[in-house]
Structure formats: structure tokens, C-alpha cells
Scaffold this motif. Structure first.
Motif, PDB file in Angstrom:
ATOM      1  N   ILE A   1       0.777  -1.412  -0.121  1.00 53.95           N
ATOM      2  CA  ILE A   1       0.155   0.018   0.026  1.00 53.95           C
ATOM      3  C   ILE A   1       0.794   1.093   0.047  1.00 53.95           C
ATOM      4  CG2 ILE A   1      -1.847  -1.122   1.384  1.00 53.95           C
ATOM      5  CD1 ILE A   1      -1.040   0.268   3.767  1.00 53.95           C
ATOM      6  N   SER A   2       2.225   0.908   0.329  1.00 52.11           N
ATOM      7  CA  SER A   2       2.954   2.362   0.243  1.00 52.11           C
ATOM      8  C   SER A   2       2.959   3.332  -1.120  1.00 52.11           C
ATOM      9  CB  SER A   2       4.409   1.860   0.907  1.00 52.11           C
ATOM     10  OG  SER A   2       4.779   0.979  -0.294  1.00 52.11           O
ATOM     11  N   PRO A   3       2.793   2.560  -2.299  1.00 51.56           N
ATOM     12  CA  PRO A   3       2.950   3.258  -3.460  1.00 51.56           C
ATOM     13  C   PRO A   3       1.743   4.350  -3.477  1.00 51.56           C
ATOM     14  CG  PRO A   3       3.607   1.076  -4.278  1.00 51.56           C
ATOM     15  CD  PRO A   3       3.104   0.947  -2.693  1.00 51.56           C
ATOM     16  N   PHE A   4       0.722   3.854  -3.057  1.00 56.35           N
ATOM     17  CA  PHE A   4      -0.360   4.946  -2.837  1.00 56.35           C
ATOM     18  C   PHE A   4       0.046   6.212  -1.776  1.00 56.35           C
ATOM     19  CE2 PHE A   4      -3.992   6.448  -0.589  1.00 56.35           C
ATOM     20  CZ  PHE A   4      -4.918   7.221  -1.490  1.00 56.35           C
ATOM     21  N   PHE A   5       0.205   5.953  -0.781  1.00 59.99           N
ATOM     22  CA  PHE A   5       0.712   7.075   0.069  1.00 59.99           C
ATOM     23  C   PHE A   5       1.685   8.004  -0.229  1.00 59.99           C
ATOM     24  CE2 PHE A   5      -1.728   3.863   2.340  1.00 59.99           C
ATOM     25  CZ  PHE A   5      -2.836   4.829   3.255  1.00 59.99           C
ATOM     26  N   LEU A   6       2.872   7.412  -1.040  1.00 60.15           N
ATOM     27  CA  LEU A   6       4.043   8.106  -1.345  1.00 60.15           C
ATOM     28  C   LEU A   6       3.305   9.017  -2.581  1.00 60.15           C
ATOM     29  CD1 LEU A   6       6.676   5.436  -1.750  1.00 60.15           C
ATOM     30  CD2 LEU A   6       6.484   7.229   0.011  1.00 60.15           C
ATOM     31  N   LEU A   7       2.676   8.523  -3.402  1.00 57.50           N
ATOM     32  CA  LEU A   7       2.115   9.286  -4.682  1.00 57.50           C
ATOM     33  C   LEU A   7       1.277  10.344  -3.935  1.00 57.50           C
ATOM     34  CD1 LEU A   7       2.072   9.580  -7.569  1.00 57.50           C
ATOM     35  CD2 LEU A   7      -0.072   8.180  -7.527  1.00 57.50           C
ATOM     36  N   PHE A   8       0.367  10.074  -3.066  1.00 59.70           N
ATOM     37  CA  PHE A   8      -0.638  11.066  -2.359  1.00 59.70           C
ATOM     38  C   PHE A   8       0.202  11.960  -1.617  1.00 59.70           C
ATOM     39  CE2 PHE A   8      -2.726  12.480   1.646  1.00 59.70           C
ATOM     40  CZ  PHE A   8      -3.934  12.989   1.028  1.00 59.70           C
ATOM     41  N   ALA A   9       1.335  11.795  -1.078  1.00 57.43           N
ATOM     42  CA  ALA A   9       2.352  12.838  -0.214  1.00 57.43           C
ATOM     43  C   ALA A   9       2.720  13.508  -1.108  1.00 57.43           C
ATOM     44  CB  ALA A   9       3.310  12.120   0.626  1.00 57.43           C
ATOM     45  N   LEU A  10       3.262  13.139  -2.484  1.00 55.20           N
ATOM     46  CA  LEU A  10       3.817  13.841  -3.544  1.00 55.20           C
ATOM     47  C   LEU A  10       2.919  14.932  -4.354  1.00 55.20           C
ATOM     48  CD1 LEU A  10       6.402  14.436  -5.193  1.00 55.20           C
ATOM     49  CD2 LEU A  10       5.731  12.523  -6.756  1.00 55.20           C
ATOM     50  N   VAL A  11       1.626  14.354  -4.843  1.00 58.04           N
ATOM     51  CA  VAL A  11       0.944  15.109  -5.791  1.00 58.04           C
ATOM     52  C   VAL A  11      -0.564  15.531  -4.610  1.00 58.04           C
ATOM     53  CG1 VAL A  11       1.434  13.906  -7.492  1.00 58.04           C
ATOM     54  CG2 VAL A  11      -0.448  13.395  -6.479  1.00 58.04           C
ATOM     55  N   GLY A  12      -0.594  15.239  -3.598  1.00 58.43           N
ATOM     56  CA  GLY A  12      -1.741  15.610  -2.992  1.00 58.43           C
ATOM     57  C   GLY A  12      -1.468  16.336  -1.611  1.00 58.43           C
TER      58      GLY A  12
ATOM     59  N   LEU B   1      -1.120  20.757  -0.936  1.00 60.63           N
ATOM     60  CA  LEU B   1      -1.974  21.338  -0.005  1.00 60.63           C
ATOM     61  C   LEU B   1      -1.366  22.133   1.252  1.00 60.63           C
ATOM     62  CD1 LEU B   1      -5.048  21.286   1.343  1.00 60.63           C
ATOM     63  CD2 LEU B   1      -4.402  19.177   2.472  1.00 60.63           C
ATOM     64  N   LEU B   2      -0.178  21.516   1.871  1.00 58.80           N
ATOM     65  CA  LEU B   2       0.547  22.164   2.757  1.00 58.80           C
ATOM     66  C   LEU B   2       1.249  23.383   2.198  1.00 58.80           C
ATOM     67  CD1 LEU B   2       2.077  19.103   4.588  1.00 58.80           C
ATOM     68  CD2 LEU B   2       0.054  20.579   5.221  1.00 58.80           C
ATOM     69  N   TYR B   3       1.683  23.450   0.870  1.00 59.47           N
ATOM     70  CA  TYR B   3       2.288  24.480   0.325  1.00 59.47           C
ATOM     71  C   TYR B   3       1.406  25.484   0.015  1.00 59.47           C
ATOM     72  CZ  TYR B   3       5.651  27.227  -2.511  1.00 59.47           C
ATOM     73  OH  TYR B   3       6.606  28.177  -3.130  1.00 59.47           O
ATOM     74  N   THR B   4       0.295  25.219  -0.393  1.00 58.69           N
ATOM     75  CA  THR B   4      -0.868  26.259  -0.622  1.00 58.69           C
ATOM     76  C   THR B   4      -1.018  26.950   0.639  1.00 58.69           C
ATOM     77  OG1 THR B   4      -1.700  24.636  -2.374  1.00 58.69           O
ATOM     78  CG2 THR B   4      -3.179  26.561  -1.600  1.00 58.69           C
ATOM     79  N   GLY B   5      -1.138  26.115   1.863  1.00 53.72           N
ATOM     80  CA  GLY B   5      -1.308  26.895   3.167  1.00 53.72           C
ATOM     81  C   GLY B   5      -0.095  27.686   3.484  1.00 53.72           C
TER      82      GLY B   5
END
Length: 311
Positions: free
Chosen positions: A20-31, A35-39
Motif C-alpha cells: 500500500i506504500s505506493p499510494f501513500f507516496l504518490l498521495f504525499a507527492l501530488v496531494g 496542500l501544505l504548500y498552498t497553506g
């Protein structure tokens, strides 16, 4: 333990996390990171041309919340969302029920309802823009043959919301219908046959048996429609040639106001990021509300089942 046994034990424990790590890695990169940088950008005076001009705290949020256009965008967004989501769910369930029946060429009809979904939003907006034209539109021409006065689809706020909601329903009803169809096919046929044996007709079986069993799927579709409906941009943006949401911003949504602040008008990325975060908070609130309603429905079903068993 030998090293082979230790390796096997480590593999059993760590393998699920690796899968399941690929999903979380991809989510951290593009999601998560955007989101944090926009904040971070929302807390600064950030110009599209100059860049970062210093920390200003919640000044961007205060500016946005003080603007009437932002609240007009919120009202327009919710209006279009309600006009599209409610009929969309009802129509999708009805279409799924028809597709679940014994039809000839089932695959053809099931693929056909998905065609509007694969059409580009720009093409859909251009076609429907001609259908809902104020003077020479097809809809007004048909209304004129019936003696009805032409409707100003681009001048009246509610009429423009109906037109845009029609575009959204055209694109997404078939997609949601296939989701409901998959859920209907997962219902055991024994339950349907038992209802028929008890004397229930098709309508009564559909309302009393099929729809209650579709409740988890309905909740899922409502949640996804809420998230997508509150972020609507393509259809209202292409509803006219100017893309500003009307002369008086009759159909300007929150995302269109975000675009206007960041790129089309002021080119202030800090204020645009503040709008993005406010929209994110609105979506989170609605997601939590849907989660609460889901829990209440589930708890109600559990209590009713326990009462039946006790009787």
C-alpha cells in the motif's frame, strides 16, 4: 531463529505495508505537499509576477471573507451543486434499474450511458452553450413554439444555474448509473425472488428491497458528488465566451473566483491560496457531516435488526 526464518517473518509483517506504500507516496507527492504548500502561500503576500513579498498571517483570509464576490461564489456553488446532485442520483438509480433488466444488447446500452462521461468538458460546454443561448438557442426556440417567452439563460441567476446543472448531469449521470448497476448486480437474487413470491410487484420490490440495499452505494455517490460538485469549474467557465461567471457574476463559483484572484485578475496567489483553503475546509465539513449521517443510518439499521431478533 535462522536468517531465513527471520527474513520470512519480516516479509509477512512488512509486505502489506509495502503493497500500500505506493499510494501513500504518490498521495504525499501530488496531494499532501501541494496542500501544505498552498497553506504556506496563503499566509504570505505572494504575487504571480514578483513572488513572495513577506509574511502577513491571516490577512489574505480576512480579505477574502470580506469580499461579497466570495460569498456570491459560495451561494452559486451550492445552488448548482444541489440542482445537479439531487436529480443526478435519482436519474442514475432509475437508469441502473433499467440496465439491470433483461434488455437486448446489454453491453451496448451499458457502454452507451458512459459516452457523455468521456466527452471533453469543453465540448459539452460549447454544445450546451448553443442550446441555452438567450436569443437563438434551441431551448428557447422550442419554448417559443409552445407560446412561452424566451428565458435569459445568461442573464437570470437561477436559469443559468439550471443550464450549468444540466451540463453536469449530462456528463456524470451515466457514470454514477454504472456504479449503481454494479451494486444492484451484487444484491442476491434470492432476496428479490422472495419479495416477488410474497406478492410484491416490481415497483414495490424496487422501493422496498433494492433501494434500501443500495444505501451504502448511495452514500458513496453522494459523498463523491459533493466533493466534485463543490469544485466545479469547467462548465461555468465555458458557459459564455468571457469566462467570468456573467456580467454580475450570476454563475461564478468558488473555483472561478479562485482563478480570478490568482491568474485572470489580481494575480495574487496568496489570496487565491486562501480561497483554496477555505474551499478545502468547506469540503471537509461536508465530508464529516456525511460521515456522521452514515454512522447514524448504520446505527439505526443495527437497532432495528436487534429489535426484530428480540421479537
Amino acid at each position: 531463529m535462522t536468517w531465513r526464518q527471520r527474513l520470512s517473518r519480516w516479509d509477512v509483517r512488512s509486505a502489506p505495508y509495502l503493497y500500500i506504500s505506493p499510494f501513500f507516496l504518490l498521495f504525499a507527492l501530488v496531494g499532501l505537499f501541494p496542500l501544505l504548500y498552498t497553506g504556506w502561500v496563503a499566509l504570505h503576500k505572494w504575487s504571480l509576477i514578483v513572488g513572495n513579498q513577506g509574511f502577513i498571517g491571516f490577512g489574505n483570509f480576512a480579505y477574502v471573507l470580506d469580499q461579497p464576490r466570495f460569498w456570491d461564489g459560495v451561494v452559486n456553488t451550492f445552488s448548482i451543486f444541489l440542482l445537479s446532485s439531487v436529480p443526478q442520483v435519482i436519474a442514475a438509480i432509475a437508469i441502473a434499474a433499467v440496465l439491470d433488466a433483461n434488455l437486448r444488447a446489454k453491453t451496448f446500452w451499458r457502454m452507451g450511458v458512459l459516452v457523455p462521461y468521456v466527452v471533453a468538458p469543453v465540448a459539452v460546454s460549447l454544445v450546451f452553450g448553443q442550446l441555452f443561448a438567450d436569443q437563438s438557442g434551441v431551448i428557447n426556440s422550442l419554448l417559443g413554439t409552445s407560446g412561452v417567452d424566451p428565458i435569459g439563460w445568461h442573464a437570470d441567476r437561477f436559469a443559468s444555474h439550471v443550464a450549468i446543472a444540466t451540463m453536469v448531469n449530462f456528463r456524470w449521470t451515466g457514470y454514477n448509473a454504472l456504479i449503481f448497476l454494479a451494486a444492484m448486480q451484487a444484491i442476491p437474487r434470492d432476496i428479490i425472488e422472495a419479495a416477488v413470491v410474497d406478492g410484491a410487484n416490481r415497483w414495490r420490490t424496487f422501493i422496498g428491497v433494492t433501494v434500501p440495499l443500495l444505501r451504502p452505494t448511495i452514500i458513496f455517490v453522494v459523498i463523491t458528488s459533493t466533493i466534485g460538485g463543490l469544485q466545479i469549474f469547467d462548465e461555468p467557465r465555458m458557459f459564455d465566451t468571457f469566462g467570468l461567471g456573467g456580467p454580475d457574476r450570476e454563475w461564478m463559483t468558488v473555483t472561478m473566483y479562485l482563478y480570478e484572484l490568482g491568474w485572470a485578475g489580481q494575480r495574487n496567489l496568496g489570496r487565491s491560496a486562501a480561497v483554496a483553503w477555505l474551499l478545502f475546509l468547506i469540503i471537509v465539513i461536508f465530508a464529516l457531516l456525511n460521515f456522521w449521517i452514515t454512522r447514524r443510518i448504520a446505527s439505526t439499521d443495527t437497532r432495528s435488526k436487534r429489535k426484530r431478533v428480540a421479537r
